[in-house]
Design a protein around this motif. Sequence first.
Motif, PDB file in Angstrom:
ATOM      1  N   GLN A 148     -13.692 -26.909 -16.154  1.00 46.63           N
ATOM      2  CA  GLN A 148     -14.339 -28.190 -16.424  1.00 46.63           C
ATOM      3  C   GLN A 148     -13.353 -29.237 -16.922  1.00 46.63           C
ATOM      4  OE1 GLN A 148     -17.850 -27.835 -18.869  1.00 46.63           O
ATOM      5  NE2 GLN A 148     -18.613 -26.047 -17.750  1.00 46.63           N
ATOM      6  N   VAL A 149     -12.226 -28.791 -17.453  1.00 51.33           N
ATOM      7  CA  VAL A 149     -11.202 -29.711 -17.956  1.00 51.33           C
ATOM      8  C   VAL A 149     -10.141 -29.983 -16.907  1.00 51.33           C
ATOM      9  CG1 VAL A 149      -9.460 -30.073 -19.753  1.00 51.33           C
ATOM     10  CG2 VAL A 149     -11.603 -28.909 -20.304  1.00 51.33           C
ATOM     11  N   LEU A 150      -9.716 -28.939 -16.205  1.00 52.04           N
ATOM     12  CA  LEU A 150      -8.603 -29.073 -15.267  1.00 52.04           C
ATOM     13  C   LEU A 150      -9.034 -29.305 -13.828  1.00 52.04           C
ATOM     14  CD1 LEU A 150      -6.134 -26.309 -16.505  1.00 52.04           C
ATOM     15  CD2 LEU A 150      -6.277 -28.712 -17.170  1.00 52.04           C
ATOM     16  N   GLY A 151     -10.290 -29.058 -13.535  1.00 48.68           N
ATOM     17  CA  GLY A 151     -10.709 -29.154 -12.140  1.00 48.68           C
ATOM     18  C   GLY A 151     -10.454 -27.855 -11.402  1.00 48.68           C
ATOM     19  N   GLY A 152     -11.074 -27.752 -10.241  1.00 50.03           N
ATOM     20  CA  GLY A 152     -10.994 -26.512  -9.480  1.00 50.03           C
ATOM     21  C   GLY A 152      -9.759 -26.421  -8.609  1.00 50.03           C
ATOM     22  N   PRO A 153      -9.724 -25.427  -7.741  1.00 44.37           N
ATOM     23  CA  PRO A 153      -8.563 -25.217  -6.878  1.00 44.37           C
ATOM     24  C   PRO A 153      -8.419 -26.339  -5.847  1.00 44.37           C
ATOM     25  CG  PRO A 153     -10.345 -23.732  -6.262  1.00 44.37           C
ATOM     26  CD  PRO A 153     -10.777 -24.405  -7.527  1.00 44.37           C
ATOM     27  N   ASP A 154      -7.217 -26.496  -5.361  1.00 41.41           N
ATOM     28  CA  ASP A 154      -6.909 -27.539  -4.388  1.00 41.41           C
ATOM     29  C   ASP A 154      -5.952 -26.954  -3.361  1.00 41.41           C
ATOM     30  OD1 ASP A 154      -6.823 -30.001  -3.135  1.00 41.41           O
ATOM     31  OD2 ASP A 154      -5.735 -31.024  -4.733  1.00 41.41           O
ATOM     32  N   THR A 155      -5.682 -27.733  -2.331  1.00 36.96           N
ATOM     33  CA  THR A 155      -4.697 -27.353  -1.312  1.00 36.96           C
ATOM     34  C   THR A 155      -3.744 -28.512  -1.126  1.00 36.96           C
ATOM     35  OG1 THR A 155      -6.333 -25.975  -0.167  1.00 36.96           O
ATOM     36  CG2 THR A 155      -4.364 -26.628   1.079  1.00 36.96           C
ATOM     37  N   VAL A 156      -2.457 -28.190  -1.036  1.00 30.21           N
ATOM     38  CA  VAL A 156      -1.425 -29.207  -0.842  1.00 30.21           C
ATOM     39  C   VAL A 156      -0.788 -29.001   0.524  1.00 30.21           C
ATOM     40  CG1 VAL A 156       0.794 -30.093  -1.648  1.00 30.21           C
ATOM     41  CG2 VAL A 156      -0.956 -29.427  -3.305  1.00 30.21           C
ATOM     42  N   LEU A 157      -0.721 -30.076   1.305  1.00 33.15           N
ATOM     43  CA  LEU A 157       0.009 -30.051   2.569  1.00 33.15           C
ATOM     44  C   LEU A 157       1.407 -30.585   2.334  1.00 33.15           C
ATOM     45  CD1 LEU A 157      -2.559 -31.397   5.205  1.00 33.15           C
ATOM     46  CD2 LEU A 157      -2.248 -29.062   4.367  1.00 33.15           C
ATOM     47  N   ASP A 158       2.401 -29.865   2.803  1.00 31.43           N
ATOM     48  CA  ASP A 158       3.785 -30.310   2.729  1.00 31.43           C
ATOM     49  C   ASP A 158       4.146 -30.906   4.085  1.00 31.43           C
ATOM     50  OD1 ASP A 158       6.362 -30.803   2.029  1.00 31.43           O
ATOM     51  OD2 ASP A 158       6.908 -28.737   1.567  1.00 31.43           O
ATOM     52  N   LEU A 159       4.342 -32.227   4.127  1.00 34.33           N
ATOM     53  CA  LEU A 159       4.541 -32.934   5.384  1.00 34.33           C
ATOM     54  C   LEU A 159       6.006 -33.296   5.599  1.00 34.33           C
ATOM     55  CD1 LEU A 159       1.564 -35.470   5.237  1.00 34.33           C
ATOM     56  CD2 LEU A 159       1.540 -33.096   6.008  1.00 34.33           C
ATOM     57  N   GLU A 160       6.434 -33.264   6.842  1.00 31.97           N
ATOM     58  CA  GLU A 160       7.744 -33.770   7.247  1.00 31.97           C
ATOM     59  C   GLU A 160       7.524 -35.137   7.879  1.00 31.97           C
ATOM     60  OE1 GLU A 160      11.651 -34.363   7.900  1.00 31.97           O
ATOM     61  OE2 GLU A 160      10.800 -32.676   6.781  1.00 31.97           O
ATOM     62  N   ILE A 161       7.942 -36.187   7.168  1.00 34.77           N
ATOM     63  CA  ILE A 161       7.759 -37.555   7.646  1.00 34.77           C
ATOM     64  C   ILE A 161       9.045 -38.014   8.326  1.00 34.77           C
ATOM     65  CG2 ILE A 161       7.159 -39.919   7.027  1.00 34.77           C
ATOM     66  CD1 ILE A 161       4.925 -37.878   6.532  1.00 34.77           C
ATOM     67  N   THR A 162       8.952 -38.392   9.588  1.00 35.83           N
ATOM     68  CA  THR A 162      10.141 -38.814  10.329  1.00 35.83           C
ATOM     69  C   THR A 162      10.638 -40.164   9.802  1.00 35.83           C
ATOM     70  OG1 THR A 162       8.698 -39.790  12.007  1.00 35.83           O
ATOM     71  CG2 THR A 162       9.512 -37.558  12.417  1.00 35.83           C
ATOM     72  N   PRO A 163      11.943 -40.444   9.952  1.00 35.31           N
ATOM     73  CA  PRO A 163      12.513 -41.667   9.370  1.00 35.31           C
ATOM     74  C   PRO A 163      11.876 -42.956   9.855  1.00 35.31           C
ATOM     75  CG  PRO A 163      14.262 -40.134   9.960  1.00 35.31           C
ATOM     76  CD  PRO A 163      12.992 -39.562  10.514  1.00 35.31           C
ATOM     77  N   ASN A 164      11.264 -42.943  11.049  1.00 35.88           N
ATOM     78  CA  ASN A 164      10.677 -44.177  11.576  1.00 35.88           C
ATOM     79  C   ASN A 164       9.275 -44.451  11.043  1.00 35.88           C
ATOM     80  OD1 ASN A 164       9.590 -41.961  13.088  1.00 35.88           O
ATOM     81  ND2 ASN A 164       8.834 -43.425  14.600  1.00 35.88           N
ATOM     82  N   ARG A 165       8.751 -43.573  10.167  1.00 35.92           N
ATOM     83  CA  ARG A 165       7.391 -43.755   9.656  1.00 35.92           C
ATOM     84  C   ARG A 165       7.360 -43.820   8.123  1.00 35.92           C
ATOM     85  NH1 ARG A 165       2.940 -42.958  12.673  1.00 35.92           N
ATOM     86  NH2 ARG A 165       2.094 -44.207  10.954  1.00 35.92           N
ATOM     87  N   PRO A 166       8.101 -44.770   7.526  1.00 36.27           N
ATOM     88  CA  PRO A 166       8.050 -44.878   6.061  1.00 36.27           C
ATOM     89  C   PRO A 166       6.670 -45.250   5.544  1.00 36.27           C
ATOM     90  CG  PRO A 166       9.165 -46.787   7.017  1.00 36.27           C
ATOM     91  CD  PRO A 166       8.986 -45.794   8.121  1.00 36.27           C
ATOM     92  N   ASP A 167       5.811 -45.813   6.407  1.00 31.76           N
ATOM     93  CA  ASP A 167       4.455 -46.145   5.972  1.00 31.76           C
ATOM     94  C   ASP A 167       3.643 -44.904   5.626  1.00 31.76           C
ATOM     95  OD1 ASP A 167       4.697 -45.860   8.956  1.00 31.76           O
ATOM     96  OD2 ASP A 167       2.507 -45.880   8.812  1.00 31.76           O
ATOM     97  N   CYS A 168       4.115 -43.728   6.040  1.00 27.92           N
ATOM     98  CA  CYS A 168       3.400 -42.483   5.738  1.00 27.92           C
ATOM     99  C   CYS A 168       3.956 -41.772   4.505  1.00 27.92           C
ATOM    100  CB  CYS A 168       3.450 -41.540   6.939  1.00 27.92           C
ATOM    101  SG  CYS A 168       2.414 -42.089   8.315  1.00 27.92           S
ATOM    102  N   LEU A 169       4.871 -42.416   3.784  1.00 30.28           N
ATOM    103  CA  LEU A 169       5.413 -41.812   2.565  1.00 30.28           C
ATOM    104  C   LEU A 169       4.520 -42.148   1.368  1.00 30.28           C
ATOM    105  CD1 LEU A 169       9.247 -42.398   3.072  1.00 30.28           C
ATOM    106  CD2 LEU A 169       8.010 -40.225   3.184  1.00 30.28           C
ATOM    107  N   SER A 170       3.230 -42.001   1.557  1.00 27.55           N
ATOM    108  CA  SER A 170       2.258 -42.250   0.498  1.00 27.55           C
ATOM    109  C   SER A 170       0.960 -41.551   0.864  1.00 27.55           C
ATOM    110  CB  SER A 170       2.012 -43.754   0.329  1.00 27.55           C
ATOM    111  OG  SER A 170       1.384 -44.283   1.479  1.00 27.55           O
TER     112      SER A 170
END
Length: 498
Positions: A148-170
Amino acid sequence: MRVPLEWLREYVAFEDTPQGLAGRLTFGGIEVEAIEPVGSDFAGLIVGEVRTVERHPNADRLTVCRVFNGTDEVQVVCGAPNVRAGGRYPFAPEGATLPNGMKIKAAKLRGVESHGMLCAEDELGLSEDHAGLMDLPADAVAGTPLVQVLGGPDTVLDLEITPNRPDCLSILGVAREVAALYRLPLRPPPCEVREAGEPVGASAAVDVLDADLCPRYTARVIRGLRIGPSPRWMQNRLSRAGIRPINNAVDVTNYVMLEMGQPLHAFDHALLKDAHVIVRRAAEGEAMHTLDDQQRTLSASMLVIANPDRAVTVAGVMGGAGSEVRDTTSTILLEGACFQPAGVRATSKALGLVTESSYRYARGVDPDLADRASRRAAALLADLGGGTVAPGVLDRYPAPATPRTLSCRVSAIRRTLGIETDADTVAGVLRALDLGVAARDADTLDVTVPTHRGDLRIEVDLIEEFARLHGLDKIPAKTPAARVVDGADDRGDRKSVV
C-alpha cells in the motif's frame, strides 16, 4: 533507455502484455532489448516503526532495535548505519518471504535474539542500493501492508533508441509511439503553473553570448522551497528508470528529463553571484570543479554557464560544485536550455563525461521543449516543495525553430512499397504520428513536421514512417523481375563478373 510500464500507461492507455507491446515496438523500429519484472506484491511485508535503538553488546557495527509492527513490539538486530528511533522502514516479520525468496526466521546474532528483518531497497528487489535501510514516509502507519506504500509489481522495458530518434529518449516520446502504433489518444502531462510575487526579472538576469552553441536558454525562479525527500511514487519511478533519488528539487529535474526528454538544472539562487547567468565559451585553460568532485580543465571550444566571476556548469554535461541545491536551499533558479548537439558531443568526449543530460543533448533536444518542460518542473516544485513560482520566464530564443512542410505523394508510396493504399489511409497513419496533414490534390499530401521530429526531412522519410506504422508485415515480398533484351551488349558486365 528504461521505461516502466506503470509510468508509460499514465500517458497512453494501451491494453497489451509486456511481450505484446515489446513485439509491436520492435516491429515499429524501436528495439526492446530486455523485459524486466521489478518490485513485488510484498506479501507478508509491512511498515515497521523503530521505537528504540541501542548498541549491540557484542558487536560494534550492529544495533538492537525495538520495532512496532502495528500490534506488538519485537526485538530486531540491525546492521544498517541509518537506522534511528522514530524511523519507518520496510519490515519482514518472522515467517515472511522476501522477493528474492529468502524466508525470515528467528535467529541469534552475536548472542542476541532477532525476530524479523528491517530491509534495504536491494532486499526488496527495487534497486541495487544496500547503503542503508529504505526510508518510508514519516506518516506511514506501522503494520500497514508494504504494497500500500510502495505500490505493486511493475515491468520495465529496456529500449535501444537509435541516434536519429532523440524524441524517443523520454517516457512521453515512447508513449507517442505507442499511441500511434495502437491508434490511441496521447495524454501528455499538464504544464500549467501558478505564479505569484515579484516577477522573475527582479531577481535574475540572463545573457547568452554564444547563441550558436546555445539556441535557447530559459530561466525561472522558485522561492520558498522546502528541500526534503521527494514522494515515494516519484522515487519509485526514478529508481525503476535507473536514477537514484536525491531530494525533491533534484528529483523533479530528473523526473521531467525522463518524462519529457528535456534536461534541466536547478541552481541555488543564493550561490549565484548577482543572480546573473552568462552563457559563454570557456576561457582556454579555465578550471572548474564539477559535481563528481573532479577538477576539470576546459578549452575555448567548450560552452559554460557562468556567473560574472566564474563558470558554474559545463553546459549540457555536468554542474559545478558550489552552486548546487543543498538542504538549506530555499530559492532556486531553474534552467531549461537547448545546446548545439555537436558542441555537447565534443565536450563530453574531451572531458570523458557521459551523463543522462549529455546523452540527450548530444543527440538533439527540441528547442521548443525548453519552456514547456520548465513549466512542468516549476509546477511540480511548487506542489512538492511548497515553493512559489515567480511570474514570467527569462527566455533567450533569438531564432525560434519552425515546423517544416514536406510533400508526400500516395503514388510514391505505392511505387516504393509495392502496396495499394489511398490518400485517406496515408493521412490517418501520418496523423497518428502527430504530424499535420492537408490534401493538396488527389495524390499529394502536405505534411507539417513538428520540431521534435528532426529526422523527417524528405519524402522518403515519410514513406518509411507510413511503412512502419502501417505494418512491415503487410508489405508483400515480390520476386525481382528480369527480362531478356535482344541484341543488348553485356560484354562489360560479363568481364566484371569474371
